[in-house]
Design a protein around this motif. Structure first.
Motif, mmCIF file in Angstrom:
data_model
loop_
_atom_site.group_PDB
_atom_site.id
_atom_site.type_symbol
_atom_site.label_atom_id
_atom_site.label_comp_id
_atom_site.label_asym_id
_atom_site.label_seq_id
_atom_site.Cartn_x
_atom_site.Cartn_y
_atom_site.Cartn_z
ATOM 1 N N PHE A 29 0.838 -1.199 0.000
ATOM 2 C CA PHE A 29 0.000 0.000 0.000
ATOM 3 C C PHE A 29 0.869 1.244 0.000
ATOM 4 N N GLU A 30 0.285 2.347 -0.429
ATOM 5 C CA GLU A 30 0.969 3.631 -0.456
ATOM 6 C C GLU A 30 -0.072 4.726 -0.269
ATOM 7 N N THR A 31 0.141 5.601 0.699
ATOM 8 C CA THR A 31 -0.814 6.677 0.975
ATOM 9 C C THR A 31 -0.099 8.024 1.022
ATOM 10 N N HIS A 32 -0.871 9.074 0.823
ATOM 11 C CA HIS A 32 -0.324 10.438 0.776
ATOM 12 C C HIS A 32 -1.377 11.370 1.363
ATOM 13 N N THR A 33 -1.040 12.021 2.489
ATOM 14 C CA THR A 33 -1.974 12.914 3.167
ATOM 15 C C THR A 33 -1.273 14.213 3.529
ATOM 16 N N SER A 34 -1.966 15.325 3.394
ATOM 17 C CA SER A 34 -1.356 16.610 3.749
ATOM 18 C C SER A 34 -2.387 17.541 4.368
ATOM 19 N N VAL A 98 16.342 12.544 10.149
ATOM 20 C CA VAL A 98 15.660 13.835 10.209
ATOM 21 C C VAL A 98 16.516 14.906 9.555
ATOM 22 N N LYS A 99 15.872 15.948 9.101
ATOM 23 C CA LYS A 99 16.528 17.188 8.726
ATOM 24 C C LYS A 99 15.749 18.269 9.440
ATOM 25 N N THR A 100 16.396 18.907 10.399
ATOM 26 C CA THR A 100 15.719 19.818 11.313
ATOM 27 C C THR A 100 14.802 20.806 10.603
ATOM 28 N N SER A 101 13.550 20.819 11.063
ATOM 29 C CA SER A 101 12.502 21.728 10.570
ATOM 30 C C SER A 101 12.066 21.437 9.137
ATOM 31 N N GLU A 102 12.576 20.357 8.514
ATOM 32 C CA GLU A 102 12.212 20.051 7.125
ATOM 33 C C GLU A 102 11.511 18.700 6.970
ATOM 34 N N PHE A 103 12.077 17.648 7.531
ATOM 35 C CA PHE A 103 11.404 16.350 7.414
ATOM 36 C C PHE A 103 11.894 15.379 8.476
ATOM 37 N N MET A 104 11.096 14.327 8.714
ATOM 38 C CA MET A 104 11.490 13.202 9.556
ATOM 39 C C MET A 104 11.030 11.915 8.879
ATOM 40 N N VAL A 105 11.925 10.947 8.806
ATOM 41 C CA VAL A 105 11.629 9.647 8.197
ATOM 42 C C VAL A 105 11.519 8.622 9.317
ATOM 43 N N HIS A 106 10.473 7.814 9.276
ATOM 44 C CA HIS A 106 10.261 6.865 10.356
ATOM 45 C C HIS A 106 9.751 5.521 9.842
ATOM 46 N N LYS A 107 9.823 4.517 10.692
ATOM 47 C CA LYS A 107 9.263 3.199 10.415
ATOM 48 C C LYS A 107 8.176 2.945 11.441
ATOM 49 N N GLU A 114 2.976 -2.668 8.355
ATOM 50 C CA GLU A 114 4.305 -2.077 8.508
ATOM 51 C C GLU A 114 4.584 -1.141 7.341
ATOM 52 N N ALA A 115 5.165 0.016 7.659
ATOM 53 C CA ALA A 115 5.414 0.997 6.598
ATOM 54 C C ALA A 115 6.603 1.880 6.926
ATOM 55 N N ASN A 116 7.232 2.378 5.879
ATOM 56 C CA ASN A 116 8.213 3.449 5.996
ATOM 57 C C ASN A 116 7.471 4.744 5.715
ATOM 58 N N GLY A 117 7.627 5.700 6.583
ATOM 59 C CA GLY A 117 6.888 6.947 6.440
ATOM 60 C C GLY A 117 7.798 8.150 6.390
ATOM 61 N N LYS A 118 7.272 9.238 5.872
ATOM 62 C CA LYS A 118 8.020 10.485 5.834
ATOM 63 C C LYS A 118 7.060 11.646 6.062
ATOM 64 N N MET A 119 7.396 12.480 7.029
ATOM 65 C CA MET A 119 6.639 13.702 7.281
ATOM 66 C C MET A 119 7.486 14.880 6.812
ATOM 67 N N THR A 120 6.924 15.675 5.918
ATOM 68 C CA THR A 120 7.626 16.824 5.358
ATOM 69 C C THR A 120 6.952 18.109 5.813
ATOM 70 N N ILE A 130 2.085 20.245 6.150
ATOM 71 C CA ILE A 130 2.648 18.962 6.571
ATOM 72 C C ILE A 130 2.129 17.888 5.632
ATOM 73 N N THR A 131 3.055 17.136 5.066
ATOM 74 C CA THR A 131 2.694 16.012 4.193
ATOM 75 C C THR A 131 3.193 14.728 4.842
ATOM 76 N N TRP A 132 2.289 13.743 4.950
ATOM 77 C CA TRP A 132 2.634 12.461 5.583
ATOM 78 C C TRP A 132 2.459 11.349 4.551
ATOM 79 N N ASP A 133 3.570 10.778 4.113
ATOM 80 C CA ASP A 133 3.559 9.684 3.139
ATOM 81 C C ASP A 133 3.887 8.369 3.836
ATOM 82 N N LEU A 134 3.155 7.318 3.474
ATOM 83 C CA LEU A 134 3.413 5.981 3.991
ATOM 84 C C LEU A 134 3.480 4.982 2.842
ATOM 85 N N LYS A 135 4.423 4.057 2.935
ATOM 86 C CA LYS A 135 4.552 3.007 1.928
ATOM 87 C C LYS A 135 5.001 1.734 2.630
#
Length: 366
Positions: A29-34, A98-107, A114-120, A130-135
């Motif tokens: 699955f892959e989702t994209h929310t902002s 993470v890149k301070t104030s820009e994004f955080m990548v998490h599992k 189970e997914a790898n996610g990224k908040m931008t 804020i964009t939250w992607d999960l894959k």
């Protein structure tokens, strides 16, 4: 009896059909929310980057209040993590980069999905986007769990959308609810302490405190040391022009001890001193305003700052004790000359007023 057998047979057929259907559903699955929030980008990033705050906005906590969060020793930045467990759900999340104030990548693992996610985090008209992607992949169990709740992918999207919507409401209250009160002139008690000294950009001090205060607390736990009060910070330099500061995160101890050579920790001694005290109740992002009001108080009451003294912040209630930033309590101390304090004390005796500075003796430890 024959009807009962038919019912059992139909139930088995329905179960078989459901199993076959679930098995045919894609696991990937892959989702994209902002969402666009009105709060500043740095403030939002600092809040989301600390998993101790997630239970204040995560939809799975809001929908099932009995869900309990457990925090790792590190909850901020790379390797920060937490887990949760409730009557119908369990999971965990860990920050990978993470890149301070820009994004955080998490599992993240939520009930077997189970997914790898990224908040931008990006500046945009009206605030921060804020964009939250999960894959990732869904387990068979999660697909059944999701199917009973409108569809597995739909459920994941709803979790994301509701969490970000909750964040909008939470951040508006938790970050923007604060109070600053100037108490006046006090005598600050002294103490021995253990410290870790860093150089930091002024804008990143609140972010660094979220990392260094828990690290200091964990250092004490690991080495079975007993603190003699609250964590505090000593500001050695604070260069507004360059936007940099040298500071030490400290923990008070009742007597001097020796730290092994090569450690990034060291010891020091804070001598008692006279200071103007201000109390901030709320998030650390408001400390600059609190310092500004403290200095305004000095000017109004004809007090001069003792530039050779020690400027400190004491964290009487911090993120290790309570998740809600609106409930954090920070005391600020700006040192003043002793001769001035004597003059102020005389004014208070002859002119008792809420608008005048007052003499007080601190009874708590730093």
């Amino acid at each position: 009896m024959r009807i009962f057998k038919y019912i059992i047979l139909l139930a088995l057929l329905a179960l078989f059909a459901t199993t076959v259907y679930v098995a045919t559903l894609k696991s990937d699955f892959e989702t994209h929310t902002s969402i666009i929030l009105k709060s500043p980008r740095t403030t939002l990033f600092n809040y989301v980057n600390d998993y101790r705050n997630w239970e204040t906005f995560a939809s799975w906590k809001k929908t099932q209040p009995n869900t309990q969060f457990e925090y790792a020793k590190n909850t901020v930045g790379v390797h920060g993590s937490c887990s949760w467990k409730g009557s119908e759900q369990e999971g965990n999340i860990k920050t990978l980069s993470v890149k301070t104030s820009e994004f955080m990548v998490h599992k993240i693992d939520y009930n077997g999905a189970e997914a790898n996610g990224k908040m931008t985090f990006k500046d945009t008209l009206g605030g921060t986007k804020i964009t939250w992607d999960l894959k990732g992949k869904m387990s068979f169990g999660y697909k059944i769990y999701g199917l009973l709740r409108g569809g597995p992918i739909h459920l994941i999207e709803q979790i994301q959308k509701q969490s970000l919507a909750n964040l909008d409401k939470t951040i508006a209250y938790e970050i923007n609810t604060y109070n600053i009160k100037v108490a006046g002139v006090v005598k600050k008690t002294g103490t021995f302490y253990i410290k870790q000294t860093i150089n930091s950009e002024i804008s990143k001090i609140p972010y660094n405190l979220r990392i260094l205060i828990p690290r200091m607390v964990n250092f004490f736990e690991k080495n079975k040391l007993k603190s003699n009060g609250y964590p505090f910070v000593i500001y050695h330099t604070y260069d507004v022009t360059r936007g940099t500061s040298k500071l030490s995160v400290c923990m008070p101890i009742d007597k001097e001890i020796f730290i092994s050579e090569g450690s990034d920790m060291s010891t020091g001694l804070l001598y008692p001193f006279q200071a103007v005290k201000t109390t901030l109740t709320g998030d650390y992002s408001h400390t600059r305003e609190a310092w500004g009001k403290t200095r305004a108080y000095l000017t109004k009451n004809h007090l001069s700052e003792n530039v050779g003294g020690t400027q400190i912040e004491v964290y009487r209630k911090n993120m290790m004790q309570v998740a809600n930033p609106s409930k954090w309590i920070t005391d600020i101390y700006i040192p003043v000359g002793v001769s001035q304090v004597a003059s102020v004390s005389k004014q208070v005796v002859t002119q008792p007023s809420n608008n005048e500075p007052h003499q007080d003796t601190e009874t708590e430890n730093p």
